[in-house]
Design a protein around this motif. Structure first.
Motif, short mmCIF file in Angstrom:
data_model
loop_
_atom_site.label_atom_id
_atom_site.label_comp_id
_atom_site.label_asym_id
_atom_site.label_seq_id
_atom_site.Cartn_x
_atom_site.Cartn_y
_atom_site.Cartn_z
N ALA A 94 40.81 45.53 41.00
CA ALA A 94 39.69 44.66 41.17
C ALA A 94 40.12 43.38 40.29
O ALA A 94 40.09 42.25 40.68
CB ALA A 94 38.48 45.22 41.07
N VAL A 95 40.23 43.76 38.87
CA VAL A 95 39.96 42.69 37.95
C VAL A 95 41.49 41.73 38.24
O VAL A 95 41.36 40.73 37.61
CB VAL A 95 39.96 43.08 36.59
N GLY A 152 29.52 45.23 41.61
CA GLY A 152 30.32 44.05 42.03
C GLY A 152 30.21 43.02 40.75
O GLY A 152 31.14 42.32 40.55
N VAL A 153 29.24 42.75 40.09
CA VAL A 153 28.80 41.76 39.18
C VAL A 153 29.82 42.37 37.99
O VAL A 153 30.30 41.38 37.22
CB VAL A 153 27.43 41.87 38.55
N MET A 154 29.95 43.54 37.50
CA MET A 154 30.80 44.08 36.49
C MET A 154 31.97 43.81 36.73
O MET A 154 32.85 43.61 35.70
CB MET A 154 30.28 45.52 35.92
N TYR A 155 32.46 44.05 38.01
CA TYR A 155 33.99 43.82 38.10
C TYR A 155 34.41 42.29 37.98
O TYR A 155 35.26 42.03 37.28
CB TYR A 155 34.21 44.23 39.80
N SER A 156 33.33 41.31 38.34
CA SER A 156 33.54 40.03 38.26
C SER A 156 33.66 39.81 36.72
O SER A 156 34.41 38.96 36.27
CB SER A 156 32.67 39.24 39.00
N SER A 157 32.57 40.28 35.88
CA SER A 157 32.64 40.06 34.63
C SER A 157 33.74 40.19 33.78
O SER A 157 34.27 40.00 32.90
CB SER A 157 31.35 40.92 33.96
N TYR A 158 34.48 41.51 34.35
CA TYR A 158 35.53 42.02 33.64
C TYR A 158 36.73 41.34 33.93
O TYR A 158 37.78 40.86 33.24
CB TYR A 158 35.77 43.65 33.58
N THR A 159 36.71 40.60 35.22
CA THR A 159 37.64 39.78 35.61
C THR A 159 37.99 38.65 34.81
O THR A 159 38.82 38.03 34.45
CB THR A 159 37.60 39.25 37.04
N ARG A 187 44.49 46.74 28.03
CA ARG A 187 44.40 47.43 26.95
C ARG A 187 43.32 47.20 26.07
O ARG A 187 42.27 48.23 25.98
CB ARG A 187 45.75 47.82 26.07
N ILE A 188 43.09 46.23 25.89
CA ILE A 188 41.97 45.60 24.93
C ILE A 188 40.57 46.18 25.75
O ILE A 188 39.72 46.33 24.97
CB ILE A 188 42.05 44.10 24.38
N LEU A 189 40.64 45.95 27.08
CA LEU A 189 39.31 46.06 27.71
C LEU A 189 39.39 47.66 28.25
O LEU A 189 38.38 47.56 28.95
CB LEU A 189 39.55 45.17 28.97
N ASP A 190 40.20 48.46 27.67
CA ASP A 190 40.14 49.78 27.97
C ASP A 190 40.34 49.94 29.47
O ASP A 190 39.69 50.77 30.13
CB ASP A 190 38.96 50.35 27.64
N ILE A 191 41.19 49.03 30.34
CA ILE A 191 41.38 49.43 31.71
C ILE A 191 43.01 49.74 31.63
O ILE A 191 43.78 49.43 31.49
CB ILE A 191 41.29 47.95 32.57
N ARG A 192 43.10 50.92 32.55
CA ARG A 192 44.46 51.56 32.64
C ARG A 192 45.09 50.56 33.62
O ARG A 192 44.92 49.90 34.47
CB ARG A 192 44.43 52.96 33.05
N VAL A 193 46.35 50.37 33.11
CA VAL A 193 47.53 49.60 33.99
C VAL A 193 48.06 50.87 34.97
O VAL A 193 48.84 51.40 34.70
CB VAL A 193 48.62 49.19 33.01
#
Length: 342
Positions: A300-301, A250-257, A285-291
């Motif tokens: 989530a983010v 939960g904390v990491m999802y918020s952190s990346y948001t 992409r910079i955050l290495d999160i797939r679209v």
């Protein structure tokens, strides 16, 4: 755990001034990450590595309890150091704590890591990183916690040695092999390993560069957050150490948001003609999160920033329009409502 924003309870409301950050400096290697291997000057000759199949481990680790029922904590964007802390907490406090002196098995990045109460976190992380890059001495079959059928056991590379147990010339040869693989654009495995291994350093580098970028959040959960999210540099907001995978996720999802919103806001601040639709994909992409609308982290983010969400970014309506376009493109779904009513 370093510098991860805590969920909103009890946060001070202290503002910070915005400072522009060059968008292009955030795209490649923002933390200046590089890998150095010190070769032993007394090593007489280089070692050539021969391909070999890792041995199958048989021993007491096969009966060690699994942390979080074998869930891969890397998938939740939890950092390795935090995962080790969670494992150590489970040894002392978990409902299925191991016998005294025995480890719990942490699955991280597709690698099985035995964590003992007295494990040295830095040595353990270095050993795990080596196995992540494919230098595996042994592998282990881990039973499926949801099935008693032996066929359902999963095989994982096993961290069984620290770097202290491996000759310097072997480590140097492995580093040369890693570098050669990085030069092969089609070697997905080494690319994935480096992304996961360097994730915390990259996160901290981006956080530092974007520290003073303010974002406006209208959601009820954001009421006590300072405009820059992180607070004063000399007295930053800190979360308590994690004690469970659920809490850490939960904390990491918020952190990346927050980091996603700051990346987009920074670009909007520095480019008057930019729109959220122009920059959302690149920021992810910079955050290495797939679209990808089937990816829980992506949902989530982006979802946390939409209108009427927990955080409610003030550009959330624009983000919603972009998200709906992605959803339509990937699933073929098309809303019957006009854009202004979606």
């Amino acid at each position: 755990m370093t510098g991860i924003p805590k969920p909103p309870e009890g946060m001070p409301s202290e503002g910070q001034n915005n400072a522009a950050t060059r968008w292009d400096t955030l795209q490649e290697n923002p933390a200046g990450i590089k890998e150095e291997v010190q070769e032993d000057p007394e090593t007489p000759a280089e070692v050539t590595l021969e391909p070999s199949e890792p041995e199958m481990y048989h021993g007491p680790l096969e009966k060690a309890p699994l942390l979080a029922l074998g869930d891969d904590l890397a998938d939740a964007r939890i950092f390795f150091s935090d995962a080790v802390d969670i494992a150590k907490y489970a040894i002392s406090n978990g409902p299925e704590a191991p016998e005294e002196g025995q480890p719990v098995l942490l699955i991280f990045g597709g690698v099985c890591v035995p964590v003992y109460e007295n494990s040295d976190p830095e040595k353990l992380e270095a050993a795990w990183a080596r196995v992540m890059r494919g230098h595996c001495d042994q592998q282990i079959k881990v039973p499926d916690p949801y099935s008693e059928h032996p066929v359902m056991a999963e095989t994982y590379p096993l961290v069984i040695k620290t770097l202290d147990d491996i000759p310097e010339k072997v480590l140097a040869a492995e580093a040369r092999e890693d570098e050669a693989r990085r030069n092969d654009e089609d070697d997905y495995d080494i690319q994935r390993a480096d992304i996961i291994i360097n994730r915390q350093e990259k996160y901290e580098g981006l956080k530092e560069k974007l520290w003073d970028v303010e974002i406006r959040l209208a959601g009820a959960a954001a009421a006590q957050l300072p405009p820059n999210i992180y607070g004063d540099r000399d007295n930053p907001i800190q979360a308590e150490p994690f004690t469970s995978e659920f809490e850490a996720r939960g904390v990491m999802y918020s952190s990346y948001t927050f980091l996603l919103a700051k990346l987009m806001q920074d670009h909007l601040n520095n480019n008057e003609t930019a729109t959220v639709a122009d920059i959302a994909g690149e920021a992810l992409r910079i955050l290495d999160i797939r679209v990808n609308t089937s990816d829980p982290l992506f949902n989530a983010v982006t979802g946390y920033l939409l209108p009427d969400s927990a955080w409610g970014w003030d550009h959330g309506q624009e983000l919603l329009g972009w998200y709906n376009e992605v959803r339509e493109r990937q699933s073929g779904y098309r809303s019957p409502l006009p854009p202004e009513a979606q």
